[in-house]
Motif scaffolding. Structure first.
Motif, mmCIF file in Angstrom:
data_model
loop_
_atom_site.group_PDB
_atom_site.id
_atom_site.type_symbol
_atom_site.label_atom_id
_atom_site.label_comp_id
_atom_site.label_asym_id
_atom_site.label_seq_id
_atom_site.Cartn_x
_atom_site.Cartn_y
_atom_site.Cartn_z
ATOM 1 N N ASP A 1 -17.978 39.079 -25.762
ATOM 2 C CA ASP A 1 -18.187 39.917 -24.584
ATOM 3 C C ASP A 1 -17.184 39.433 -23.550
ATOM 4 O O ASP A 1 -17.313 38.337 -23.023
ATOM 5 C CB ASP A 1 -19.628 39.741 -24.108
ATOM 6 N N THR A 2 -16.166 40.251 -23.293
ATOM 7 C CA THR A 2 -15.029 39.803 -22.485
ATOM 8 C C THR A 2 -15.094 40.386 -21.082
ATOM 9 O O THR A 2 -14.992 41.588 -20.905
ATOM 10 C CB THR A 2 -13.714 40.247 -23.148
ATOM 11 N N THR B 1 -9.045 45.258 -13.944
ATOM 12 C CA THR B 1 -7.673 45.726 -13.762
ATOM 13 C C THR B 1 -6.897 44.662 -12.986
ATOM 14 O O THR B 1 -5.752 44.339 -13.305
ATOM 15 C CB THR B 1 -7.670 47.043 -12.955
ATOM 16 N N ASP C 1 -18.369 41.515 -8.354
ATOM 17 C CA ASP C 1 -19.447 41.553 -9.340
ATOM 18 C C ASP C 1 -20.526 40.527 -8.998
ATOM 19 O O ASP C 1 -20.211 39.414 -8.565
ATOM 20 C CB ASP C 1 -18.908 41.207 -10.739
ATOM 21 N N ARG D 1 -14.384 52.823 -13.664
ATOM 22 C CA ARG D 1 -14.742 52.526 -12.280
ATOM 23 C C ARG D 1 -14.542 53.757 -11.429
ATOM 24 O O ARG D 1 -13.466 54.310 -11.360
ATOM 25 C CB ARG D 1 -13.867 51.396 -11.766
ATOM 26 N N ARG E 1 -21.704 45.604 -10.398
ATOM 27 C CA ARG E 1 -20.971 45.571 -9.134
ATOM 28 C C ARG E 1 -21.911 45.340 -7.957
ATOM 29 O O ARG E 1 -23.050 45.782 -7.964
ATOM 30 C CB ARG E 1 -20.241 46.908 -8.912
HETATM 31 C C1 6R9 Z 1 -11.402 45.470 -18.111
HETATM 32 C C2 6R9 Z 1 -12.048 46.451 -17.202
HETATM 33 C C3 6R9 Z 1 -13.699 46.019 -14.040
HETATM 34 C C4 6R9 Z 1 -15.180 45.948 -13.788
HETATM 35 C C5 6R9 Z 1 -15.657 44.544 -13.481
HETATM 36 C C6 6R9 Z 1 -17.093 44.607 -13.971
HETATM 37 C C7 6R9 Z 1 -17.022 45.503 -15.192
HETATM 38 C C8 6R9 Z 1 -15.774 44.708 -17.241
HETATM 39 C C9 6R9 Z 1 -17.277 43.486 -18.215
HETATM 40 C C10 6R9 Z 1 -17.815 43.968 -17.005
HETATM 41 C C11 6R9 Z 1 -19.783 42.851 -17.401
HETATM 42 C C12 6R9 Z 1 -18.111 42.633 -19.033
HETATM 43 N N1 6R9 Z 1 -16.851 44.743 -16.439
HETATM 44 N N2 6R9 Z 1 -16.024 43.959 -18.324
HETATM 45 N N3 6R9 Z 1 -19.065 43.660 -16.602
HETATM 46 N N4 6R9 Z 1 -19.358 42.359 -18.571
HETATM 47 N N5 6R9 Z 1 -17.697 42.155 -20.201
HETATM 48 O O1 6R9 Z 1 -13.079 47.009 -17.522
HETATM 49 O O2 6R9 Z 1 -11.419 46.645 -15.998
HETATM 50 O O3 6R9 Z 1 -11.791 49.062 -15.328
HETATM 51 O O4 6R9 Z 1 -10.958 47.316 -13.686
HETATM 52 O O5 6R9 Z 1 -13.325 47.314 -14.485
HETATM 53 O O6 6R9 Z 1 -15.887 46.336 -14.965
HETATM 54 O O7 6R9 Z 1 -17.902 45.211 -12.989
HETATM 55 O O8 6R9 Z 1 -15.549 44.245 -12.119
HETATM 56 P P1 6R9 Z 1 -11.826 47.657 -14.842
#
Ligand code: 6R9
Length: 653
Positions: A414-415, A419, A505, A531, A520
């Motif tokens: 879970d990564t 952006t 977050d 987003r 968020r």
């Molecule tokens: C890579 C991407 C970023 C926002 C980030 C968060 C959410 C992304 C997540 C996650 C929990 C994960 N987010 N990966 N929340 N676990 N593994 O998605 O970039 O479109 O900029 O979104 O997405 O809220 O702040 P982006």
């Protein structure tokens, strides 16, 4: 912190763990000592990772943070990003290795080797040069998932022009806003795209967007569907006519490590999207390193598939730059996951023996909904690593993913990243980490993150607060295009005293100190991993002549993570708030922003809950939208408003 939805509460009581197998651990790219190594000398660690790349001139300093928050990484170094992603693999003797197994939605396929990719990128680079595009110019790309999209990005990188990829589903208004903000000189698009079995127009939308756009000199059109397209003589050029005849040789120029690579727009808390700026050396270093360790990718052995669209950052870092710099063989699929049937992804995995699969929770939940029996019909035994990105993954979906797709055997990573971060920041390491369903767990070696309270003090294990990044990282954004002030304000002012980057977050530590992301904390919604700002949808709504006022919230949704719920006040009594009017408004938002921003539900109301200072209390609207007991209303100017709204909601108005 705001109240937590039932899904999040459930997430916090999860306590299963999955140990990696001994066999996996032995062959894993990442070793457990990587954390200590990185901690003992961060800059030396990153310098070592940068050696993954070919540098024409070596850097003299790893990090210059003297003008924080404007970072410089690998100062004085020079490299060509496209050379690193393509040419050097050919020079090393891997020209015949397939770089891209492309699968078109209607079933047509193309295999592109590294040697072919190199020729194509060189031709496209020469084509751009022939149009007068030079280093630092901006090129907007609105293309679906066709090989030309990747070629176009790499061609820009090769000549030092910045690409600004705009998601294919974005409306003409959204495209125009981005073209104007970046003052793009060239726009690259296609005649149309296949979506759900049909050919949809693309060029016509681009023409609508570009009417009167002053910066745009040329529009390059990839032929995909063969549909008739409107044409502007002197401005429009077919890709095949322009590119195919160009020489397949082009000498790559070495650019400064901090040479800008691309702009990618993302939603902020205001209606105006932010042009996130990334540069070359540090970005490519971290994209490459994270793809290597977080997915355990082995060039020449693995077949990798990231299902993202190149319109999003995941497509940039984990289809184009990270994987190609690591000499990946990857699947790129043009279409939707249920065209022509709901087993399409599993069929592709079976056919190409995909071993690493990276997708988003919203899609995993959709697969769950479609039924276990669908993946069960296919041979998925080639899979060995599964990844998730885009939003918090609920433990049920995580466990389903591991059981039904990964046969209870594969690590699931879970990564967490954004952006703005450019590359993965928090993730388990396959082969090292005992994984926990629903938790991104620990910053990668070389990365530092903390969960802090309002005052910026780190919370104890078991505590919750805000996620911050307390040390600069190589692939960090270098700013917001044309707006340094907004860059400082958005990310660095919340914890200015501590010098922390504020990610926006909410997060929490469990008793082991592992990190759980909670969504968020600002007015940004996350719908299927996209987003979208509440303000953006609100301004789209009020741009409709019948709408006087609008308030938008993200309500938790079992499939898309969050769904958009809008509350609108209509102008005067002349307009009725019936089904037709609501439908019209939903379509209006889709037209203004794009179909992904279409509200799930629109409530016509007579009042909105506001504080005495006139701020809309979205927290209360979220309670209504999620069908919860309404929270504290004492700060409302008129507390009876909420009774009216929830009564209207229950009667299904
Ligand atoms: C890579 C991407 C970023 C926002 C980030 C968060 C959410 C992304 C997540 C996650 C929990 C994960 N987010 N990966 N929340 N676990 N593994 O998605 O970039 O479109 O900029 O979104 O997405 O809220 O702040 P982006």
């Amino acid at each position: 912190m705001t109240e937590q939805s039932p899904a999040l509460q459930n997430l916090l009581t999860e306590n299963r763990t999955f140990q990696p197998s001994e066999e996996f651990t032995q062959r894993a790219n990442a070793k457990a000592d990587l954390y200590d190594k990185a901690d003992s000398d961060r800059e030396a660690f990153w310098a070592e990772q940068a050696e993954r790349l070919h540098w024409d001139t070596k850097w003299s300093q790893v990090l210059d943070w003297s003008e924080a928050p404007f970072a410089k990484w690998f100062v004085g170094g020079k490299l060509n990003v496209a050379y690193n992603c393509v040419d050097r693999h050919v020079e090393a003797g891997y020209g015949d290795q397939v770089a891209i197994h492309w699968v078109g939605e209607p079933g047509d396929t193309r295999d592109i080797t590294y040697a072919q990719l190199k020729d194509e990128v060189c031709r496209a680079a020469n084509a751009l040069l022939s149009l007068g595009v030079t280093a630092h110019d901006r090129v907007a790309i609105q293309l679906q998932m066709v090989p030309e999209a990747i070629v176009a990005m790499l061609a820009c990188a090769r000549i030092g022009a910045l690409h600004s990829v705009v998601f294919g589903g974005f409306s003409p208004t959204a495209l125009r806003q981005r073209v104007d903000d970046a003052e793009a000189k060239v726009v690259i698009t296609s005649d149309g795209q296949y979506r759900r079995g049909k050919a949809a127009p693309m060029k016509a939308n681009v023409d609508e967007a570009l009417a009167g756009a002053e910066s745009v000199e040329k529009v390059i059109v990839v032929r995909r569907t063969g549909a008739e397209v409107p044409w502007t003589d002197g401005r429009d050029l077919w890709w095949h006519e322009l590119v195919d005849g160009q020489p397949a040789e082009h000498q790559p120029e070495a650019f400064d490590s901090e040479h800008p690579l691309y702009i990618l727009y993302t939603s902020g808390t205001t209606g105006k999207p932010k042009g996130i700026l990334h540069t070359s050396g540090g970005y490519l270093t971290q994209a490459s390193y994270t793809h290597h360790v977080a997915f355990d990718h082995k060039p020449g052995e693995d077949v990798y598939w990231c299902t993202a669209d190149i319109g999003w950052v995941t497509g940039h870092s984990y289809i184009v730059y990270g994987p190609l710099s690591n000499r990946v063989t990857q699947v790129v699929y043009e279409g939707t996951p249920n065209t022509p049937h709901e087993g399409r992804h599993w069929e592709i995995i079976q056919n190409y023996k995909v071993s690493i699969y990276y997708t988003a929770p919203t899609l995993i939940r959709t697969f769950m909904k479609w039924g276990d029996e669908i993946p069960a019909k296919y041979d998925l035994s080639s899979l060995r690593v599964l990844g998730s990105v885009g939003e918090p993954i609920n433990p049920e979906a995580w466990v389903w993913y591991r059981e039904h797709i990964g046969a209870g055997r594969t690590p699931v990573v879970d990564t967490w990243w954004q952006t703005e971060t450019g590359a993965i920041m928090i993730s388990p390491l396959p082969g090292v980490t005992a994984t926990k369903p629903g938790s991104a767990q620990r910053p990668l070696p070389g990365i530092s993150a903390k969960v802090v309270n309002d005052a910026g003090t780190e919370v104890p294990h078991g505590g919750g607060g805000y996620l911050v990044l307390d040390k600069p990282w190589p692939s960090m954004l270098r700013g917001i295009w044309g707006d340094n002030e907004r860059y400082q304000e958005t990310y660095w002012s919340r914890f200015a005293a501590q010098g922390f980057y504020f990610a926006g977050d909410g997060a929490k530590y469990d008793d082991d100190g592992d990190i759980w992301l909670l969504g968020r904390v600002d007015d940004v919604m996350n719908v299927s991993g996209h987003r979208i700002s509440t303000t953006e949808v609100e301004s789209a709504l009020v741009s409709h002549p019948t709408v006087a006022e609008a308030a938008v919230v993200g309500a938790s949704d079992p499939t898309t993570g969050q769904g958009i719920v809008a509350f609108v006040i209509l102008r005067g009594s002349a307009v009725d708030g019936g089904e037709e009017a609501v439908q019209e408004l939903r379509n209006h938002v889709a037209k203004e922003i794009g179909p992904i921003a279409k509200p799930r539900q629109i409530m016509v109301v007579s009042e909105l809950p506001k504080t005495r200072s006139g701020k809309i209390m979205r927290r209360l609207l979220r309670d209504v939208a999620e069908d919860r007991q309404i929270g504290d209303v004492t700060t409302l100017a008129d507390s009876s408003v909420m009774d009216l709204i929830s009564a209207g909601m229950k009667s299904g108005k």
